[in-house]
Write an enzyme that holds these catalytic residues in place. Structure first.
Site, mmCIF file in Angstrom:
data_model
loop_
_atom_site.group_PDB
_atom_site.id
_atom_site.type_symbol
_atom_site.label_atom_id
_atom_site.label_comp_id
_atom_site.label_asym_id
_atom_site.label_seq_id
_atom_site.Cartn_x
_atom_site.Cartn_y
_atom_site.Cartn_z
ATOM 1 N N HIS A 96 80.623 25.929 87.313
ATOM 2 C CA HIS A 96 82.502 24.545 87.461
ATOM 3 C C HIS A 96 82.360 24.103 86.350
ATOM 4 O O HIS A 96 81.921 24.115 84.947
ATOM 5 C CB HIS A 96 82.169 23.240 88.246
ATOM 6 C CG HIS A 96 81.552 22.568 88.023
ATOM 7 N ND1 HIS A 96 81.608 21.552 88.518
ATOM 8 C CD2 HIS A 96 80.035 22.197 86.517
ATOM 9 C CE1 HIS A 96 80.590 20.666 88.483
ATOM 10 N NE2 HIS A 96 79.950 21.040 87.255
ATOM 11 N N CYS B 90 80.320 18.418 80.493
ATOM 12 C CA CYS B 90 80.987 18.903 81.131
ATOM 13 C C CYS B 90 81.879 19.121 81.373
ATOM 14 O O CYS B 90 82.463 19.572 82.251
ATOM 15 C CB CYS B 90 80.309 17.711 82.661
ATOM 16 S SG CYS B 90 78.907 16.999 83.103
ATOM 17 N N HIS C 150 79.626 25.813 82.744
ATOM 18 C CA HIS C 150 77.691 25.452 83.131
ATOM 19 C C HIS C 150 78.076 26.200 84.509
ATOM 20 O O HIS C 150 79.512 25.707 85.569
ATOM 21 C CB HIS C 150 77.487 24.036 82.635
ATOM 22 C CG HIS C 150 77.998 23.497 83.343
ATOM 23 N ND1 HIS C 150 79.491 22.701 82.869
ATOM 24 C CD2 HIS C 150 77.774 22.445 83.839
ATOM 25 C CE1 HIS C 150 79.192 21.576 84.224
ATOM 26 N NE2 HIS C 150 77.699 21.367 84.376
ATOM 27 N N HIS D 167 75.425 25.619 88.354
ATOM 28 C CA HIS D 167 74.428 24.913 88.535
ATOM 29 C C HIS D 167 73.710 25.082 89.826
ATOM 30 O O HIS D 167 74.897 26.087 90.683
ATOM 31 C CB HIS D 167 74.948 23.340 89.547
ATOM 32 C CG HIS D 167 75.602 22.181 88.276
ATOM 33 N ND1 HIS D 167 74.414 21.384 87.626
ATOM 34 C CD2 HIS D 167 76.576 21.723 88.015
ATOM 35 C CE1 HIS D 167 76.261 20.614 87.009
ATOM 36 N NE2 HIS D 167 76.433 20.650 87.335
ATOM 37 N N HIS E 146 78.460 31.949 93.942
ATOM 38 C CA HIS E 146 78.672 32.957 92.532
ATOM 39 C C HIS E 146 80.009 32.887 92.293
ATOM 40 O O HIS E 146 80.569 33.626 92.881
ATOM 41 C CB HIS E 146 77.704 34.156 93.312
ATOM 42 C CG HIS E 146 76.353 34.305 93.151
ATOM 43 N ND1 HIS E 146 75.227 33.474 93.721
ATOM 44 C CD2 HIS E 146 75.924 34.906 91.425
ATOM 45 C CE1 HIS E 146 74.434 34.169 93.398
ATOM 46 N NE2 HIS E 146 74.134 34.684 92.036
ATOM 47 N N GLU F 79 73.504 18.341 92.602
ATOM 48 C CA GLU F 79 73.307 19.327 91.295
ATOM 49 C C GLU F 79 72.488 19.510 90.308
ATOM 50 O O GLU F 79 72.216 20.538 89.974
ATOM 51 C CB GLU F 79 74.573 18.520 90.147
ATOM 52 C CG GLU F 79 75.914 18.483 90.558
ATOM 53 C CD GLU F 79 76.488 18.383 89.574
ATOM 54 O OE1 GLU F 79 76.588 18.061 88.083
ATOM 55 O OE2 GLU F 79 77.785 18.223 89.870
HETATM 56 ZN ZN LIG Z 1 78.670 20.574 86.267
#
Ligand SMILES: [Zn+2]
Length: 120
Positions: free
Chosen positions: A14, A25, A29, A31, A69, A108
Protein backbone atom coordinates in the site's frame (compact mmCIF):
# COMPACT_ATOMS: atom_id res chain seq x y z
CA UNK A 1 -18.00 -8.63 29.14
CA UNK A 2 -16.49 -11.78 27.61
CA UNK A 3 -14.34 -11.16 24.56
CA UNK A 4 -12.78 -13.92 22.50
CA UNK A 5 -9.95 -12.92 20.16
CA UNK A 6 -8.44 -14.57 17.11
CA UNK A 7 -5.53 -13.40 14.98
CA UNK A 8 -5.04 -13.57 11.24
CA UNK A 9 -2.14 -12.46 9.05
CA UNK A 10 -1.89 -11.13 5.53
CA UNK A 11 0.80 -9.53 3.39
CA UNK A 12 -0.16 -6.51 1.33
CA UNK A 13 1.32 -3.51 -0.44
CA UNK A 14 0.00 0.00 0.00
CA UNK A 15 0.85 3.66 0.09
CA UNK A 16 -0.87 6.62 1.70
CA UNK A 17 -1.98 9.08 -1.00
CA UNK A 18 -2.98 11.91 1.35
CA UNK A 19 0.28 12.44 3.24
CA UNK A 20 2.90 15.04 2.17
CA UNK A 21 5.03 14.08 -0.82
CA UNK A 22 8.13 13.69 1.35
CA UNK A 23 6.41 11.41 3.90
CA UNK A 24 7.88 7.90 3.73
CA UNK A 25 4.42 6.29 3.61
CA UNK A 26 3.78 8.07 0.31
CA UNK A 27 6.02 5.42 -1.30
CA UNK A 28 4.63 2.00 -2.08
CA UNK A 29 5.69 -0.47 0.60
CA UNK A 30 4.41 -3.60 2.27
CA UNK A 31 3.36 -4.89 5.66
CA UNK A 32 2.68 -8.25 7.19
CA UNK A 33 -0.56 -7.12 8.73
CA UNK A 34 -2.02 -8.74 11.80
CA UNK A 35 -5.80 -8.59 11.99
CA UNK A 36 -7.45 -9.47 15.29
CA UNK A 37 -11.17 -10.02 15.60
CA UNK A 38 -12.80 -9.63 19.00
CA UNK A 39 -16.12 -11.36 19.50
CA UNK A 40 -18.34 -10.73 22.49
CA UNK A 41 -20.92 -13.01 23.93
CA UNK A 42 -22.07 -15.35 26.61
CA UNK A 43 -20.59 -18.81 26.94
CA UNK A 44 -22.75 -21.56 25.51
CA UNK A 45 -24.15 -23.93 28.12
CA UNK A 46 -22.74 -27.10 26.62
CA UNK A 47 -19.38 -26.23 25.04
CA UNK A 48 -18.58 -23.33 27.40
CA UNK A 49 -17.29 -21.12 24.66
CA UNK A 50 -18.45 -18.01 22.83
CA UNK A 51 -17.89 -19.40 19.35
CA UNK A 52 -15.79 -22.19 17.89
CA UNK A 53 -12.39 -20.83 16.72
CA UNK A 54 -12.84 -22.96 13.59
CA UNK A 55 -16.11 -21.19 12.90
CA UNK A 56 -14.36 -17.81 13.02
CA UNK A 57 -11.71 -19.07 10.61
CA UNK A 58 -14.39 -20.26 8.21
CA UNK A 59 -15.85 -16.77 8.01
CA UNK A 60 -12.72 -14.63 8.23
CA UNK A 61 -10.34 -16.54 5.96
CA UNK A 62 -12.30 -15.78 2.76
CA UNK A 63 -12.13 -12.10 3.69
CA UNK A 64 -8.37 -12.32 4.37
CA UNK A 65 -7.95 -13.84 0.90
CA UNK A 66 -9.34 -10.63 -0.63
CA UNK A 67 -6.44 -8.67 0.94
CA UNK A 68 -3.53 -11.12 0.95
CA UNK A 69 -0.83 -10.36 -1.64
CA UNK A 70 -2.96 -7.52 -2.99
CA UNK A 71 -2.29 -3.85 -3.61
CA UNK A 72 -4.71 -2.40 -1.08
CA UNK A 73 -5.12 1.00 -2.78
CA UNK A 74 -6.73 -0.70 -5.79
CA UNK A 75 -9.53 -2.23 -3.68
CA UNK A 76 -12.71 -0.12 -3.64
CA UNK A 77 -13.06 1.30 -0.14
CA UNK A 78 -9.33 1.10 0.56
CA UNK A 79 -8.08 3.89 -1.69
CA UNK A 80 -6.49 5.51 1.38
CA UNK A 81 -5.51 2.37 3.31
CA UNK A 82 -4.46 3.60 6.72
CA UNK A 83 -4.74 1.06 9.55
CA UNK A 84 -7.81 3.03 10.65
CA UNK A 85 -9.52 2.65 7.27
CA UNK A 86 -8.58 -1.03 6.92
CA UNK A 87 -9.94 -1.84 10.39
CA UNK A 88 -13.27 -0.16 9.72
CA UNK A 89 -13.52 -1.78 6.29
CA UNK A 90 -12.78 -5.20 7.79
CA UNK A 91 -15.24 -4.65 10.62
CA UNK A 92 -18.12 -3.95 8.23
CA UNK A 93 -17.29 -6.96 6.03
CA UNK A 94 -16.76 -9.45 8.86
CA UNK A 95 -19.76 -8.23 10.87
CA UNK A 96 -22.03 -9.52 8.10
CA UNK A 97 -21.04 -13.08 8.99
CA UNK A 98 -20.28 -12.66 12.69
CA UNK A 99 -23.01 -10.54 14.27
CA UNK A 100 -21.34 -10.56 17.71
CA UNK A 101 -18.18 -8.97 16.33
CA UNK A 102 -17.04 -6.36 18.87
CA UNK A 103 -13.80 -5.02 17.40
CA UNK A 104 -11.27 -5.42 14.62
CA UNK A 105 -7.64 -4.52 15.32
CA UNK A 106 -5.10 -3.94 12.58
CA UNK A 107 -1.39 -4.04 13.37
CA UNK A 108 1.02 -2.73 10.77
CA UNK A 109 4.01 -3.48 12.96
CA UNK A 110 4.46 -4.93 16.42
CA UNK A 111 4.36 -1.40 17.85
CA UNK A 112 1.70 0.25 15.66
CA UNK A 113 -1.96 -0.73 15.71
CA UNK A 114 -5.49 0.61 15.54
CA UNK A 115 -8.66 -0.88 16.97
CA UNK A 116 -12.10 -0.18 15.54
CA UNK A 117 -14.95 -0.90 17.96
CA UNK A 118 -18.58 -1.35 17.07
CA UNK A 119 -20.63 1.84 17.21
CA UNK A 120 -17.52 4.01 16.88
ZN1 LIG B 1 2.38 1.33 5.51
Amino acid sequence: MNILEKDFFFDSAHFLPNVPLDHKCRNIHGHTYKLTVGIKGKLTKKEKWIIDFAEIKKFVNPFIETLDHKFLNSIPGLENPTAEVIAQYAFIKIKKNIPNLYFVRIEETSTSRFTYYENS
